[in-house]
Design a protein around this motif. Structure first.
Motif, short mmCIF file in Angstrom:
data_model
loop_
_atom_site.label_atom_id
_atom_site.label_comp_id
_atom_site.label_asym_id
_atom_site.label_seq_id
_atom_site.Cartn_x
_atom_site.Cartn_y
_atom_site.Cartn_z
N VAL A 119 42.44 51.68 44.85
CA VAL A 119 41.19 50.99 45.16
C VAL A 119 41.41 49.94 46.25
CG1 VAL A 119 39.43 49.45 44.23
CG2 VAL A 119 40.21 51.39 42.88
N ALA A 120 42.48 49.17 46.13
CA ALA A 120 42.75 48.12 47.13
C ALA A 120 42.98 48.71 48.51
CB ALA A 120 43.95 47.30 46.69
N VAL A 121 43.71 49.82 48.57
CA VAL A 121 43.97 50.47 49.87
C VAL A 121 42.68 51.01 50.47
CG1 VAL A 121 45.09 52.44 50.97
CG2 VAL A 121 46.38 51.02 49.37
N VAL A 122 41.88 51.67 49.66
CA VAL A 122 40.61 52.23 50.17
C VAL A 122 39.67 51.12 50.63
CG1 VAL A 122 38.55 53.53 49.52
CG2 VAL A 122 40.80 54.33 48.80
N MET A 152 41.32 42.04 47.82
CA MET A 152 40.96 42.92 46.71
C MET A 152 41.95 42.79 45.56
SD MET A 152 38.54 44.83 45.82
CE MET A 152 38.21 45.77 44.34
N VAL A 153 43.23 42.64 45.89
CA VAL A 153 44.24 42.45 44.85
C VAL A 153 43.98 41.15 44.10
CG1 VAL A 153 46.70 42.04 44.43
CG2 VAL A 153 45.99 43.83 46.04
N VAL A 154 43.63 40.09 44.83
CA VAL A 154 43.29 38.81 44.19
C VAL A 154 42.07 38.98 43.28
CG1 VAL A 154 42.47 36.46 44.63
CG2 VAL A 154 44.31 37.41 46.02
N ARG A 155 41.07 39.68 43.78
CA ARG A 155 39.86 39.91 42.98
C ARG A 155 40.18 40.66 41.70
NH1 ARG A 155 34.49 43.23 45.13
NH2 ARG A 155 33.42 43.33 43.12
N GLN A 156 41.03 41.68 41.78
CA GLN A 156 41.40 42.45 40.60
C GLN A 156 42.16 41.60 39.59
OE1 GLN A 156 43.52 45.59 42.58
NE2 GLN A 156 41.78 46.99 42.54
N GLU A 157 43.07 40.76 40.09
CA GLU A 157 43.86 39.92 39.20
C GLU A 157 42.99 38.91 38.46
OE1 GLU A 157 47.03 39.85 38.23
OE2 GLU A 157 47.35 41.74 39.26
N ILE A 158 42.06 38.29 39.18
CA ILE A 158 41.17 37.31 38.56
C ILE A 158 40.25 38.01 37.55
CG2 ILE A 158 39.34 35.63 38.98
CD1 ILE A 158 40.59 35.07 41.68
N LEU A 167 33.45 32.45 40.08
CA LEU A 167 34.75 31.93 40.49
C LEU A 167 35.57 33.02 41.18
CD1 LEU A 167 36.88 29.64 40.46
CD2 LEU A 167 37.61 30.50 38.22
N ASN A 168 35.50 34.22 40.64
CA ASN A 168 36.22 35.35 41.22
C ASN A 168 35.80 35.58 42.67
OD1 ASN A 168 37.42 37.81 41.84
ND2 ASN A 168 36.96 38.72 39.88
N PHE A 169 34.50 35.66 42.91
CA PHE A 169 34.01 35.93 44.26
C PHE A 169 34.34 34.78 45.21
CE2 PHE A 169 32.21 39.57 42.57
CZ PHE A 169 31.42 40.26 43.48
N GLY A 170 34.22 33.55 44.72
CA GLY A 170 34.51 32.41 45.58
C GLY A 170 35.97 32.35 46.00
N SER A 198 34.40 41.13 58.92
CA SER A 198 34.50 42.45 58.28
C SER A 198 35.27 42.42 56.97
CB SER A 198 35.16 43.44 59.24
OG SER A 198 34.43 43.56 60.43
N SER A 199 36.25 41.55 56.85
CA SER A 199 37.13 41.58 55.68
C SER A 199 36.43 41.15 54.39
CB SER A 199 38.36 40.69 55.92
OG SER A 199 37.96 39.36 56.17
N VAL A 200 35.31 40.42 54.49
CA VAL A 200 34.62 39.96 53.29
C VAL A 200 33.45 40.86 52.91
CG1 VAL A 200 35.28 37.55 53.57
CG2 VAL A 200 33.23 38.39 54.70
N LEU A 201 33.27 41.98 53.61
CA LEU A 201 32.16 42.87 53.29
C LEU A 201 32.31 43.51 51.91
CD1 LEU A 201 31.58 44.66 56.72
CD2 LEU A 201 30.16 42.91 55.65
N MET A 202 33.53 43.54 51.39
CA MET A 202 33.74 44.11 50.05
C MET A 202 33.07 43.28 48.97
SD MET A 202 37.66 42.94 49.33
CE MET A 202 38.19 41.25 49.57
#
Length: 255
Positions: A119-122, A152-158, A167-170, A198-202
């Motif tokens: 997921v993170a790679v995609v 994305m890895v940070v988002r998954q961990e949180i 908090l996760n999104f911030g 572009s990097s924050v479009l996820m």
């Protein structure tokens, strides 16, 4: 159908509705499936009331009513759960499943997910592709990929640690913007500010926004407003994370 049988069917209907609401189904779909499932299992009718985090279901058979309430905490969007419940409904309407079969199938449903690294790679490639389509060169593409992948890895961990989604999104937006701003500080690529955009479009909450509009159009105004507010709060948390990272780095170009 005696009272005990009606009670068992009511539990099945409420379980199906709870799972649908928890995993991102729109309100009309939740209501339709619960009503059709109850009628397929022998009830006269099913009445349902939905809110953002709970549901109340009343089943009626021979003028006897049973009402049950269920909490529906968000468990993330998962279309596999929704499609499996739809299959169970169709099989029940075709008399291929009775209430015992429905119970067995519902208990067997598990929200399977893709491998987290895949997921993170995609996600990294998708955000990087946006930068490329917007005119960035391969250096911008690579920087965007790295920033969104780490974000994305940070988002998954949180998320794995059950922190509040806001908090996760911030935090994710802060980390992603902090990494992507390196391109602007070091003049990497032809348009380094594209990487920051572009990097924050996820983090765009597209699915909740679509469900919010769909609910309001189909008459579930309260649910639509609740989902719209949550999506707006997620957008606000993302914006705060981006602005916080820009304050740290002093890079404000793409705004």
């Amino acid at each position: 159908m005696d009272e005990e049988a009606q009670r068992n069917v009511s539990r099945l209907v409420s379980q199906a509705g709870q799972m649908l609401l928890q995993h991102g189904a729109e309100s009309r779909l939740v209501s339709d499936i619960c009503c059709r499932l109850g009628e397929a299992l022998g009830l006269d009718s099913v009445e349902i009331s939905l809110s953002a985090s709970s549901m109340v279901i009343t089943t009626i058979h021979d003028d006897h009513c049973i009402t049950t309430a269920r909490r529906c905490p968000d468990r993330g969007i998962n279309m596999r759960v929704i499609t499996e419940i739809q299959r169970i409904l169709i099989m029940t309407e075709k008399h291929l499943l009775d209430k015992d079969g429905v119970k067995t199938r519902l208990n067997r449903i598990s929200p399977q997910r893709y491998n987290r690294w895949l997921v993170a790679v995609v996600i990294g490639f998708s955000c990087a592709s946006f930068s490329r389509l917007s005119g960035g060169d391969w250096s911008v593409f690579s920087l965007t990929f790295v920033a969104s992948f780490i974000g994305m890895v940070v988002r998954q961990e949180i998320g794995h640690r059950q922190f509040n989604p806001l908090l996760n999104f911030g935090v994710t937006a802060f980390v992603t913007t902090l990494i992507s701003s390196i391109g602007a500080m070091m003049s990497i690529g032809n348009q380094p500010y594209l990487a920051m955009a572009s990097s924050v479009l996820m983090l765009v909450p597209g699915f909740p926004l679509i469900n919010a509009v769909s609910d309001m159009v189909k008459g579930y105004v309260n649910m639509g407003i609740a989902r719209w507010v949550m999506a707006s709060l997620l957008t606000l948390a993302t914006s705060l994370g981006i602005v916080g990272a820009m304050n740290v780095t002093g890079i404000w170009g793409w705004l």
